[in-house]
Design a protein around this motif. Sequence first.
Motif, PDB file in Angstrom:
ATOM      1  N   THR A 202      29.987 -53.002 -17.078  1.00 34.27           N
ATOM      2  CA  THR A 202      31.042 -52.347 -17.875  1.00 34.27           C
ATOM      3  C   THR A 202      31.845 -51.346 -17.042  1.00 34.27           C
ATOM      4  O   THR A 202      32.154 -50.246 -17.500  1.00 34.27           O
ATOM      5  CB  THR A 202      30.439 -51.638 -19.112  1.00 34.27           C
ATOM      6  N   LYS A 216      39.888 -63.316 -22.519  1.00 31.19           N
ATOM      7  CA  LYS A 216      39.551 -62.013 -23.117  1.00 31.19           C
ATOM      8  C   LYS A 216      38.341 -62.131 -24.034  1.00 31.19           C
ATOM      9  O   LYS A 216      37.496 -61.225 -24.073  1.00 31.19           O
ATOM     10  CB  LYS A 216      40.757 -61.473 -23.882  1.00 31.19           C
ATOM     11  N   ILE A 220      34.882 -60.062 -23.640  1.00 31.18           N
ATOM     12  CA  ILE A 220      34.334 -59.272 -24.748  1.00 31.18           C
ATOM     13  C   ILE A 220      32.906 -59.702 -25.053  1.00 31.18           C
ATOM     14  O   ILE A 220      32.020 -58.860 -25.275  1.00 31.18           O
ATOM     15  CB  ILE A 220      35.222 -59.421 -26.004  1.00 31.18           C
ATOM     16  N   THR A 221      32.662 -61.008 -25.037  1.00 33.96           N
ATOM     17  CA  THR A 221      31.311 -61.529 -25.293  1.00 33.96           C
ATOM     18  C   THR A 221      30.328 -61.029 -24.246  1.00 33.96           C
ATOM     19  O   THR A 221      29.207 -60.596 -24.577  1.00 33.96           O
ATOM     20  CB  THR A 221      31.315 -63.068 -25.284  1.00 33.96           C
TER      21      THR A 221
END
Length: 246
Positions: A202, A216, A220-221
Motif C-alpha cells: 500500500t 483499477k 482495489i482488490t
Amino acid sequence: MIIMECLLILVVLQHKLKNVKNNFGKIFKGDYSYQKESHSGYKQQLNKILGVWNGNHEHDYGILRVFRLTLVSALLLFPGVLIDQLFKTSSTITRKLIVEIYVIFKTIFPVIVLVNHWFLHPWIYCLAIYFLVETYIYLFSKIFLADQHSKTSNMRTLMLLIINFLESSFTFAVIYLSGSYLNIKPDGVVDAVYYSFVTSATIGYGDIHPINFDGKLVVITQILCSVSFIVLFFNFFSGKANQQIQ
C-alpha cells in the motif's frame, strides 16, 4: 564363511541405512513425539463446519455467522482438504509437512508462470487465481475462525504469513500481465512484480499505474486483500508482546 560375512555386512548396512533415514526424517519432523493424532481431511473439515453451526458464542450471529459458515464451508472446494484426505493414514506431523509442501508449491507456481510467460494461457491464469483464492480464504479463516485453528508458534505463523504474502504478490503480477491493465510493456515481468509488491505494501510511487477501469478494480482488490496480511501481522506481534508480558 564368506556367505556369513556377506550377510553380516548386509545386516550392518541395513541398520546404518535405517539410522540415516531416521536422521534425515528428523531434519524435517524434529521431535514429534508430543504431536497428538487428530482427524484429517474431509472428516476434520466437516467437524469444523458443525462446530460453527452448533456454536454458542454470544457474538456469533447475523452477518458474522453467515460469513464464518461460508469460510469454513468454502475450504471443501480446494485441494488443501483433499491433500489432507489422501494422506489421512499418515501421522499428523507428516500430513502437516505435506500441506506445507503444497503451500510452497503454490508460491512457486506463479513465479514459474512469470518466468515462462505462461500468463496468457487462460487455464494457467485461472489456476493461479484458484490457488490464491484458497490462500485468502485460509487467511480470513485465521482471523474469523481463530477458535478452530490449532495453536502454532509465532515463528511458524510469521513464516507462513511471509510465504502467503509472496504467493499473493506474484499471483497479482500474473493477473496484471494477463491483460492490458498497467502502463507497462506486455512482457514487463519485472515491472509487474515490482508494482504488485508496491501495491501489496500500500505504498504507490506513481511511476506505474492502472490505465483503465478493469485495472483499477484489480488494484482495489489487491489492496483490500492486503488488509488481511496487515491484520494478521498485527495479531502476530500483539500475541508475541502478550507472551513477553506473561
